[in-house]
Design a protein around this motif. Sequence first.
Motif, PDB file in Angstrom:
ATOM      1  N   LEU A 184      36.622  48.884  44.263  1.00 44.76           N
ATOM      2  CA  LEU A 184      36.430  47.863  43.372  1.00 44.76           C
ATOM      3  C   LEU A 184      37.773  47.015  43.571  1.00 44.76           C
ATOM      4  N   MET A 185      37.667  45.632  43.830  1.00 43.79           N
ATOM      5  CA  MET A 185      38.845  44.638  43.882  1.00 43.79           C
ATOM      6  C   MET A 185      39.174  44.313  42.624  1.00 43.79           C
ATOM      7  N   LEU A 186      40.235  44.732  42.018  1.00 52.24           N
ATOM      8  CA  LEU A 186      40.257  44.827  40.467  1.00 52.24           C
ATOM      9  C   LEU A 186      41.593  43.694  40.595  1.00 52.24           C
ATOM     10  N   SER A 187      41.233  42.523  39.910  1.00 49.54           N
ATOM     11  CA  SER A 187      42.385  41.476  39.785  1.00 49.54           C
ATOM     12  C   SER A 187      42.826  41.845  38.353  1.00 49.54           C
ATOM     13  N   GLY A 188      43.530  40.860  37.668  1.00 50.52           N
ATOM     14  CA  GLY A 188      43.862  41.215  36.569  1.00 50.52           C
ATOM     15  C   GLY A 188      42.935  39.993  35.564  1.00 50.52           C
ATOM     16  N   GLY A 189      41.791  39.618  36.116  1.00 53.88           N
ATOM     17  CA  GLY A 189      40.933  38.566  35.640  1.00 53.88           C
ATOM     18  C   GLY A 189      39.972  39.140  34.393  1.00 53.88           C
ATOM     19  N   ILE A 190      39.182  38.362  34.025  1.00 55.53           N
ATOM     20  CA  ILE A 190      37.910  38.858  33.101  1.00 55.53           C
ATOM     21  C   ILE A 190      37.098  39.591  34.085  1.00 55.53           C
ATOM     22  N   ASP A 191      36.644  39.172  35.137  1.00 55.17           N
ATOM     23  CA  ASP A 191      35.368  39.310  35.696  1.00 55.17           C
ATOM     24  C   ASP A 191      35.611  40.884  36.512  1.00 55.17           C
ATOM     25  N   SER A 192      36.620  41.163  37.028  1.00 61.01           N
ATOM     26  CA  SER A 192      36.256  42.323  37.825  1.00 61.01           C
ATOM     27  C   SER A 192      36.320  43.528  37.158  1.00 61.01           C
ATOM     28  N   PRO A 193      36.952  43.734  35.860  1.00 62.34           N
ATOM     29  CA  PRO A 193      36.672  44.854  35.423  1.00 62.34           C
ATOM     30  C   PRO A 193      35.320  45.195  34.812  1.00 62.34           C
ATOM     31  N   HIS A 210      44.209  46.693  44.152  1.00 57.48           N
ATOM     32  CA  HIS A 210      45.003  45.591  43.351  1.00 57.48           C
ATOM     33  C   HIS A 210      45.706  45.135  44.489  1.00 57.48           C
ATOM     34  N   PHE A 211      45.797  43.934  44.661  1.00 59.92           N
ATOM     35  CA  PHE A 211      46.815  42.993  45.504  1.00 59.92           C
ATOM     36  C   PHE A 211      47.814  42.490  44.742  1.00 59.92           C
ATOM     37  N   HIS A 212      49.128  42.727  44.757  1.00 59.95           N
ATOM     38  CA  HIS A 212      50.107  42.112  44.375  1.00 59.95           C
ATOM     39  C   HIS A 212      51.253  41.529  45.120  1.00 59.95           C
ATOM     40  N   LEU A 266      43.118  34.122  53.018  1.00 65.59           N
ATOM     41  CA  LEU A 266      43.886  35.183  51.922  1.00 65.59           C
ATOM     42  C   LEU A 266      42.688  36.144  51.750  1.00 65.59           C
ATOM     43  N   ARG A 267      41.414  35.718  51.113  1.00 66.60           N
ATOM     44  CA  ARG A 267      40.511  36.861  50.853  1.00 66.60           C
ATOM     45  C   ARG A 267      39.859  37.510  51.913  1.00 66.60           C
ATOM     46  N   ARG A 268      39.699  36.881  53.222  1.00 67.02           N
ATOM     47  CA  ARG A 268      39.482  37.691  54.106  1.00 67.02           C
ATOM     48  C   ARG A 268      40.357  38.872  54.463  1.00 67.02           C
ATOM     49  N   THR A 288      33.126  43.372  44.112  1.00 66.07           N
ATOM     50  CA  THR A 288      33.957  42.322  43.582  1.00 66.07           C
ATOM     51  C   THR A 288      33.477  41.797  42.366  1.00 66.07           C
ATOM     52  N   GLY A 289      34.251  40.914  41.596  1.00 71.07           N
ATOM     53  CA  GLY A 289      33.882  40.200  40.527  1.00 71.07           C
ATOM     54  C   GLY A 289      33.518  38.713  40.849  1.00 71.07           C
ATOM     55  N   ASP A 290      33.063  38.441  41.861  1.00 65.39           N
ATOM     56  CA  ASP A 290      32.568  37.178  42.209  1.00 65.39           C
ATOM     57  C   ASP A 290      31.242  36.598  41.552  1.00 65.39           C
ATOM     58  N   GLY A 293      29.246  30.250  42.401  1.00 67.48           N
ATOM     59  CA  GLY A 293      29.462  28.925  42.198  1.00 67.48           C
ATOM     60  C   GLY A 293      30.606  28.683  41.270  1.00 67.48           C
ATOM     61  N   GLN A 294      31.253  30.199  40.785  1.00 70.37           N
ATOM     62  CA  GLN A 294      32.308  29.823  39.570  1.00 70.37           C
ATOM     63  C   GLN A 294      33.306  29.110  39.958  1.00 70.37           C
ATOM     64  N   VAL A 295      33.986  29.334  41.151  1.00 67.87           N
ATOM     65  CA  VAL A 295      34.968  28.430  41.860  1.00 67.87           C
ATOM     66  C   VAL A 295      34.965  28.272  43.361  1.00 67.87           C
ATOM     67  N   SER A 297      36.234  29.500  45.811  1.00 70.83           N
ATOM     68  CA  SER A 297      35.859  30.564  46.795  1.00 70.83           C
ATOM     69  C   SER A 297      34.573  31.340  46.587  1.00 70.83           C
ATOM     70  N   GLN A 298      33.648  31.046  45.500  1.00 74.10           N
ATOM     71  CA  GLN A 298      32.710  31.604  45.205  1.00 74.10           C
ATOM     72  C   GLN A 298      31.290  30.907  45.356  1.00 74.10           C
ATOM     73  N   THR A 299      31.303  29.888  46.039  1.00 75.72           N
ATOM     74  CA  THR A 299      30.178  29.143  46.697  1.00 75.72           C
ATOM     75  C   THR A 299      29.407  30.043  47.543  1.00 75.72           C
TER      76      THR A 299
HETATM   77  P1  ATP Z   1      38.508  37.915  38.055  1.00 76.47           P
HETATM   78  O1  ATP Z   1      38.410  37.336  36.650  1.00 76.47           O
HETATM   79  O2  ATP Z   1      37.800  39.194  38.529  1.00 76.47           O
HETATM   80  O3  ATP Z   1      39.983  37.687  38.554  1.00 76.47           O
HETATM   81  P2  ATP Z   1      37.756  35.365  39.054  1.00 76.47           P
HETATM   82  O4  ATP Z   1      36.942  34.452  38.487  1.00 76.47           O
HETATM   83  O5  ATP Z   1      39.131  34.951  38.544  1.00 76.47           O
HETATM   84  O6  ATP Z   1      37.783  36.712  38.949  1.00 76.47           O
HETATM   85  P3  ATP Z   1      38.681  35.144  41.479  1.00 76.47           P
HETATM   86  O7  ATP Z   1      39.985  34.985  41.268  1.00 76.47           O
HETATM   87  O8  ATP Z   1      38.262  34.068  42.459  1.00 76.47           O
HETATM   88  O9  ATP Z   1      37.723  34.886  40.641  1.00 76.47           O
HETATM   89  O10 ATP Z   1      38.607  36.326  42.238  1.00 76.47           O
HETATM   90  C1  ATP Z   1      37.110  36.669  42.719  1.00 76.47           C
HETATM   91  C2  ATP Z   1      37.290  38.123  43.201  1.00 76.47           C
HETATM   92  O11 ATP Z   1      38.171  38.527  44.019  1.00 76.47           O
HETATM   93  C3  ATP Z   1      37.804  39.026  41.841  1.00 76.47           C
HETATM   94  O12 ATP Z   1      36.696  39.264  40.938  1.00 76.47           O
HETATM   95  C4  ATP Z   1      38.280  40.352  42.455  1.00 76.47           C
HETATM   96  O13 ATP Z   1      37.189  41.221  42.679  1.00 76.47           O
HETATM   97  C5  ATP Z   1      38.845  39.832  43.441  1.00 76.47           C
HETATM   98  N1  ATP Z   1      40.168  39.574  43.659  1.00 76.47           N
HETATM   99  C6  ATP Z   1      40.801  38.457  43.035  1.00 76.47           C
HETATM  100  N2  ATP Z   1      42.311  38.553  43.156  1.00 76.47           N
HETATM  101  C7  ATP Z   1      42.357  39.631  43.297  1.00 76.47           C
HETATM  102  C8  ATP Z   1      43.585  40.747  43.362  1.00 76.47           C
HETATM  103  N3  ATP Z   1      44.964  40.168  43.057  1.00 76.47           N
HETATM  104  N4  ATP Z   1      43.624  42.056  43.707  1.00 76.47           N
HETATM  105  C9  ATP Z   1      42.259  42.546  43.753  1.00 76.47           C
HETATM  106  N5  ATP Z   1      41.340  41.746  43.839  1.00 76.47           N
HETATM  107  C10 ATP Z   1      41.413  40.481  43.465  1.00 76.47           C
END
Ligand code: ATP
Length: 404
Positions: A184-193, A210-212, A266-268, A288-290, A293-295, A297-299
């Motif tokens: 699971l690519m886990l960012s700190g955002g709402i979607d990925s959890p 997680h990428f920091h 960067l995403r690649r 991923t939490g894509d 169309g949200q942003v 990078s998600q087209t």
């Molecule tokens: P999220 O709420 O999950 O951050 P987002 O709508 O903000 O999603 P993006 O920031 O474009 O969307 O990221 C899309 C997806 O890429 C994320 O849901 C996550 O799975 C992955 N991702 C983005 N940033 C990171 C990170 N720093 N570490 C790990 N995964 C990431």
Amino acid sequence: MKETATMAILRYGELVLKGKNRHRFEKTVYEQVKRALRPFPSIGYDREFGRIVLHLNGTPYEEALEPLRRIFGLASISPAVTVELESQHIQEAAAEMMQELEPSPATFKVTVRRVNKRFPHDSQEMNRIVGGAVLRAMPGLRVDVHQPEVELKVELREQGAWLYARTDEGAGGFPYGSNGRGMLMLSGGIDSPVAGYLAMRQGLRVEAVHFHSYPYTSEKSQQKVRDLAEKLTAFGGSVRLHMVPFTEVQTRIHAAYSDNLLITLLRRAMYRITEKLAEASGAGAIVTGDSLGQVASQTLSSLDAIGRAVQLPVLRPLVFMEKKEIIRIAENIDTFELSILPYEDCCTLFLPPSPSTNPNLNVIRSIEANMPWLDEAIADAAARTESIWIERGQVKEDRFASFF
Ligand code: ATP
Ligand code: MG
């Protein structure tokens, strides 16, 4: 006297009952149940066909129910009482149980199962006897044998009769880990959890990546991700979290190219690092939490250009969900409040003014071909990844251990 549940009946999901994997599925759920109920040592367990029977031995049903509701593969849970194997006792207990239901139903039916053939009345007779007793106690109630609001079940056993009527919904889904492993690519955002939760519900064992970009991103943002991963342990017991140092890759890519395809590049790179970690872990997918169309990078074409950086399937549980649906789930799984804490994410650094919504794969490939150091930088970031196990309610190994 208020009827107090002495047992709980736990039913597996229907899907689980089919196919040759049933045995393994049931065993996984059973182990999850025992693990979740560790704080209640008085509880005894019986495994029966298609269900688990808990002997509460003094543990309040509601307290046991709370952790049980998070166990995937459990379809429903019912409190049950045991009474002496004697018609009068059974009738009284049945009436009492029905009177205590909240909300009070308008229709019901009784289903008696006679396991103990020595019991003098057969199940049909007992249906009528018990149904009659309930109707006398609750004159407003009606019998509906086809679509009752409540089904009162009575099992006539060797050692007494079991009665249960209330049904609490379980988490459903597949037992945790029964459908393989995903990164699971886990960012700190709402979607990925939320994506992680849905993957877990579908039976994927999840490891979080997680990428920091320390020191550009703070310690606090790393802590936030640990806290999010810990929230996910409520559904699986433990989660492995991999922290990837992305600063080097990110700054080098940015130094070499800073135009509108930067995010795609960067995403690649992130996907490729995640794929390396997946190989080492034996994971069969990236999650991923894509959301489509949200942003930028998600087209569709961005997702395509990014996804083609790797061979593994990229699973995107939120792809067709609206933000408000995602937020509702985030609230339910208790990650929303953490996710909205305002710590920076590595991807918000060095953002191009207008990221491409329609990246061209040939252009991307030729830009990457002009970064001869890229493969090595990616391998190096994967090699410097540090991993921890987060157990339900605690970080097992507080020190990071190198992943490779
Ligand atoms: P999220 O709420 O999950 O951050 P987002 O709508 O903000 O999603 P993006 O920031 O474009 O969307 O990221 C899309 C997806 O890429 C994320 O849901 C996550 O799975 C992955 N991702 C983005 N940033 C990171 C990170 N720093 N570490 C790990 N995964 C990431
Ligand atoms: Mg994000």
